[in-house]
Design a protein around this motif. Structure first.
Motif, PDB file in Angstrom:
ATOM      1  N   ILE A  16      46.079 -30.365   3.082  1.00  0.00           N
ATOM      2  CA  ILE A  16      45.025 -31.051   3.492  1.00  0.00           C
ATOM      3  C   ILE A  16      44.995 -32.403   3.218  1.00  0.00           C
ATOM      4  CG2 ILE A  16      42.604 -31.160   3.287  1.00  0.00           C
ATOM      5  CD1 ILE A  16      42.504 -28.116   2.627  1.00  0.00           C
ATOM      6  N   ASN A  50      39.425 -27.508   7.599  1.00  0.00           N
ATOM      7  CA  ASN A  50      39.584 -27.894   5.997  1.00  0.00           C
ATOM      8  C   ASN A  50      38.387 -28.342   5.319  1.00  0.00           C
ATOM      9  OD1 ASN A  50      42.407 -27.273   6.403  1.00  0.00           O
ATOM     10  ND2 ASN A  50      42.687 -29.086   7.569  1.00  0.00           N
ATOM     11  N   ARG A  81      36.981 -21.596   0.647  1.00  0.00           N
ATOM     12  CA  ARG A  81      37.807 -21.228   1.756  1.00  0.00           C
ATOM     13  C   ARG A  81      38.398 -19.952   1.381  1.00  0.00           C
ATOM     14  NH1 ARG A  81      41.358 -24.489   5.154  1.00  0.00           N
ATOM     15  NH2 ARG A  81      42.971 -23.203   5.631  1.00  0.00           N
TER      16      ARG A  81
END
Length: 435
Positions: free
Chosen positions: A145, A155, A160
């Motif tokens: 990222i 992202n 996540r």
């Protein structure tokens, strides 16, 4: 238009049926998944986060489970309070449970400020300390990222999840980004200094290709793109089951490609920022059996004047990746759209990929209460405006809407959808009440 399902059609949307299939669109596999209710008192904790706990942050506890090579199911209890920082849960030999140890979901908050337009160097500068000692599985996500020019929506999440069989219970995830990043198309602000238009995606929870994810009694807070239900790859689906959750936002705040079942959830539209609000934006592949299914849910609002005007939408079908559309009557002289390997537009000609063409978006709402903030005459909106532009697509309720509108174009491109039943439901309601 409010397309209504028959009783026979609605019966096909039971929880067990919706969550039964996974895999490639059009070539899925039967994999029955019957998630039982999570009971907090029955969960044995492996780690605790907070003052006096085994770890100071949630990410440190996740890292410890990875370093120790844990297997089976690992449970992390999070003590009441505000816990700042990102949380990345990669694929692992174990399935992870995160549980808030407060009495209510609001007692435990996972909080961070991150948005899709954040430059990669800014992301690295702000978050590198959190991942300085992370194991390889987590560090690789951070490095990837950080190497981007702009981190993008995929992202820009507080939490996540790439972990199959992940469970989340009794806590709040809040992305505190205030829609205040200056951009060329962001000019008008509200009293809070938030831009009313522009690219302000800021995800609270991202299910990043994980399958059999269970989310119960969880609050998700943001404005644009609060909950992202992402497939592992275009044309493949995974499943998420959300029960008793409270999800709020304004623009496309429940969106993505995968299959999701929502039961007894509150879906709250915020009207203080954006000039228009869409609760959902599915981009389900036409060959995937189910997109988003809501059962016994409440579609509510924040009481703002914009919400009370009754001009918000249940959703719009995300025409994912579109740059040139085959729909409608073009207003660009010499405009042409052809099938191509990728979607692109170099005026006046463009291409559309097969994956984009098939991102039709499916959403069904059953036995739910629909608030007065929703436009009752036209609760489903067109994609990218109600007049023609190169990314336009009208709302489509059945497969026949697509096949009829594109019949000539499909013949000209030598494309057939012989295996698609024209009666296939894209958007539908059953036994809902206007509240």
């Amino acid at each position: 238009m409010r397309p209504q399902l028959t009783e026979e059609q609605a019966a096909r949307y039971s929880r067990d049926e919706v969550l039964r299939y996974t895999g490639a669109a059009g070539n899925d596999v039967t994999d029955p998944w019957l998630p039982a209710p999570l009971v907090a008192t029955a969960i044995l904790l492996d780690f605790t986060v907070g003052q006096g706990g085994s770890h100071a942050t949630v990410q440190q506890a996740v890292n410890a489970a990875l370093v120790q090579g844990r297997g089976g199911r690992v449970a992390i209890g999070i003590m009441p309070g505000v816990h700042e920082g990102l949380v990345y849960v990669p694929p692992a030999p174990f399935a992870l449970t995160l549980i808030g140890l407060g009495r209510r979901a609001d007692d435990v908050m996972l909080l961070s400020n991150i948005d899709a337009e954040m430059p990669g160097p800014e992301y690295r500068r702000r978050f590198q300390a959190q991942f300085a000692d992370a194991p390889a599985q987590v560090a690789s996500i951070f490095r990837r990222i950080a190497a981007t020019d702009r981190i993008t929506t995929a992202n820009a999440s507080v939490v996540r999840v790439e972990n199959n069989d992940f469970q989340l219970l009794n806590l709040t995830i809040r992305n505190s980004y205030g829609a205040d990043r200056v951009q060329p198309d962001s000019t008008e602000t509200n009293a809070a200094g938030q831009f009313r238009k522009g690219q302000h995606q800021a995800v609270a929870l991202l299910i990043a290709g994980a399958d059999r994810v269970q989310v119960q009694d969880v609050a998700l807070r943001s404005f644009q793109d609060t909950l992202y239900l992402q497939s592992p790859a275009r044309g493949r689906t995974v499943r998420t089951c959300l029960t008793g959750c409270d999800i709020e936002g304004d623009v496309d705040f429940i969106f993505g490609q995968s299959t999701a079942w929502f039961e007894r959830c509150q879906i709250r539209s915020l009207g203080t920022r954006a000039p228009q609000a869409w609760a959902t934006a599915p981009s389900t592949d036409i060959c995937t059996r189910h997109g988003f299914v809501f059962n016994d849910c409440d579609f509510t609002h924040d009481g703002s004047p914009a919400a009370l005007a009754g001009r918000f939408s249940l959703g719009r079908q995300w025409f994912e990746g579109v740059r040139a559309t085959p729909y409608g009557q073009p207003t660009v002289p010499g405009y042409r759209c052809d099938l191509g390997a990728v979607s692109g537009y170099d005026p006046p000609s463009g291409t559309i990929s097969r994956a984009t063409l098939q991102s039709v978006g499916k959403c069904v709402i059953l036995r739910s209460r629909i608030g007065a903030h929703i436009n009752r005459a036209a609760p489903w909106d067109d994609w990218n405006g109600n007049s023609w532009n190169p990314r336009y697509r009208p709302a489509q309720y059945r497969a026949s809407d697509m096949l009829d509108a594109l019949s000539g174009w499909l013949r000209g491109q030598d494309i057939t959808f012989e295996d698609v039943d024209p009666a296939m439901v894209f958007l539908g309601e059953y036994d809902n009440q206007n509240s």
